[in-house]
Design a protein around this motif. Structure first.
Motif, PDB file in Angstrom:
ATOM      1  N   LEU A   1     -67.963 -80.896  76.550  1.00  0.00           N
ATOM      2  CA  LEU A   1     -66.941 -80.192  77.317  1.00  0.00           C
ATOM      3  C   LEU A   1     -66.818 -80.770  78.719  1.00  0.00           C
TER       4      LEU A   1
ATOM      5  N   TYR B   1     -59.391 -84.090  83.029  1.00  0.00           N
ATOM      6  CA  TYR B   1     -58.295 -83.155  83.358  1.00  0.00           C
ATOM      7  C   TYR B   1     -58.709 -82.331  84.578  1.00  0.00           C
TER       8      TYR B   1
ATOM      9  N   TYR C   1     -67.117 -71.920  71.583  1.00  0.00           N
ATOM     10  CA  TYR C   1     -67.444 -73.312  71.897  1.00  0.00           C
ATOM     11  C   TYR C   1     -68.736 -73.736  71.217  1.00  0.00           C
TER      12      TYR C   1
ATOM     13  N   LEU D   1     -56.897 -79.006  85.391  1.00  0.00           N
ATOM     14  CA  LEU D   1     -56.893 -77.952  84.381  1.00  0.00           C
ATOM     15  C   LEU D   1     -58.222 -77.219  84.419  1.00  0.00           C
TER      16      LEU D   1
ATOM     17  N   VAL E   1     -60.832 -75.357  82.714  1.00  0.00           N
ATOM     18  CA  VAL E   1     -61.337 -75.065  81.365  1.00  0.00           C
ATOM     19  C   VAL E   1     -62.738 -74.491  81.524  1.00  0.00           C
ATOM     20  N   ASP E   2     -62.831 -73.190  81.649  1.00  0.00           N
ATOM     21  CA  ASP E   2     -64.111 -72.509  81.840  1.00  0.00           C
ATOM     22  C   ASP E   2     -64.404 -71.608  80.644  1.00  0.00           C
TER      23      ASP E   2
ATOM     24  N   ILE F   1     -56.966 -79.649  74.189  1.00  0.00           N
ATOM     25  CA  ILE F   1     -56.458 -79.580  75.570  1.00  0.00           C
ATOM     26  C   ILE F   1     -55.064 -80.176  75.670  1.00  0.00           C
TER      27      ILE F   1
ATOM     28  N   ASP G   1     -52.623 -71.251  78.708  1.00  0.00           N
ATOM     29  CA  ASP G   1     -53.817 -71.166  79.541  1.00  0.00           C
ATOM     30  C   ASP G   1     -55.060 -71.156  78.652  1.00  0.00           C
ATOM     31  N   PRO G   2     -56.020 -72.017  78.926  1.00  0.00           N
ATOM     32  CA  PRO G   2     -57.250 -72.025  78.120  1.00  0.00           C
ATOM     33  C   PRO G   2     -58.109 -70.796  78.411  1.00  0.00           C
ATOM     34  N   ARG G   3     -58.454 -70.082  77.362  1.00  0.00           N
ATOM     35  CA  ARG G   3     -59.337 -68.920  77.485  1.00  0.00           C
ATOM     36  C   ARG G   3     -60.440 -69.027  76.426  1.00  0.00           C
ATOM     37  N   TRP G   4     -61.198 -70.074  76.547  1.00  0.00           N
ATOM     38  CA  TRP G   4     -62.243 -70.325  75.581  1.00  0.00           C
ATOM     39  C   TRP G   4     -63.451 -69.440  75.857  1.00  0.00           C
TER      40      TRP G   4
ATOM     41  N   ARG H   1     -63.569 -82.488  80.194  1.00  0.00           N
ATOM     42  CA  ARG H   1     -62.982 -81.768  81.322  1.00  0.00           C
ATOM     43  C   ARG H   1     -62.819 -82.672  82.543  1.00  0.00           C
TER      44      ARG H   1
END
Length: 273
Positions: free
Chosen positions: A67, A74, A177, A77, A79-80, A160, A169-172, A71
């Protein structure tokens, strides 16, 4: 009266092979020995799980590498990872310790099991089993390494790119994960074992290289179906990255199987079978 003849080494039975010298081992003795093996395996697993729990930060950093690597490409962006349920953190932590402990303890577990069954094997069987076990370990580790450094990063990158294309919107979550990493790494590692399955079937005469060569196109289709099942994304790029080494291993299995068939034919010609 003549002295009883001694049995050839290849004709000993399982019970005779695992007996201590000069002493017969009863059925309950074998169960007690098996209990000792299971106890040592369990202790190894518990100790390995405790090691993972003590050094959880370091193991977390290792598993987060794919990750973090993706990440970095990007920077604009966010990504949390997060959690979406009260017990998610605890469940992930337990999964983290259990899976990590099992992976770390697996060499010792295999060693203890090998110690238990090795006295029952003849010298010829040991010469066959030991290379087979070594090859299985190398293939599994190769599959895990390939998946961790290439396949997982490819799947994350594709995800991504799709999110950016649709302005999502990333909501991982943490569990999703690490579930992805666990499934891909272990799944691909196990998938890399399939050439050994082919070689074993050829060794016992249940499969032939002629059959594998005749239906190689069907085998490639099956490999892509397997890649679609194992990989979490449906894009052709990620599936092809997974399928490519499996196709290579398929042909390697055919080459190795051909050598086995030639050796069998030579032994038949010499009257050894």
């Amino acid at each position: 009266m003549s002295e009883p003849t001694e049995k050839p080494a290849g004709d000993i039975t399982l019970l005779e092979a695992v007996r201590p010298a000069g002493k017969a081992m009863s059925f309950w003795g074998h169960l007690n020995e098996l209990r000792g093996v299971l106890f040592r395996c369990a202790v190894s697993f518990v100790i390995a799980g405790i090691v993972v729990a003590v050094y959880d930060d370091q193991f977390y950093d290792v598993l987060s590498w794919p990750l973090n690597h993706v990440r970095a490409d990007y920077p604009n962006l966010a990504v949390d990872l997060g959690i979406n349920s009260p017990m998610a953190a605890f469940n992930v932590y337990m999964q983290f310790c259990i899976v990590g402990g099992l992976v770390i303890a697996s060499p010792l577990i295999l060693f203890f099991v090998g110690q238990f069954i090795s006295p029952a094997l003849t010298e010829r069987e040991r010469r066959t089993v030991l290379p087979f076990a070594g090859s299985a370990l190398v293939l599994f580790l190769s599959g895990c390494t390939f998946s961790f450094f290439f396949l997982v990063t490819s799947a994350l990158r594709v995800s991504i790119e799709l999110m950016m294309h649709f302005h999502w919107d990333p909501r991982w979550t943490v569990d999703s994960y690490f579930g992805l990493v666990t499934w891909l790494v272990l799944g691909v590692g196990l998938s890399f074992e399939f050439p050994l399955v082919i070689i074993v079937l050829i060794h016992f005469g249940l499969l032939s290289t002629a059959f594998l060569l005749k239906y190689w196109k069907h085998a490639i289709v099956c490999i892509f179906i397997l890649s679609a099942v194992v990989t979490p994304t449906s894009d052709f790029v990620t599936q092809s990255i997974f399928a490519a080494p499996l196709i290579v291993l398929y042909w390697v299995a055919i080459i190795a199987g051909r050598r086995i068939e030639k050796r069998r034919a030579a032994r038949l010609a010499a009257g050894e079978l």
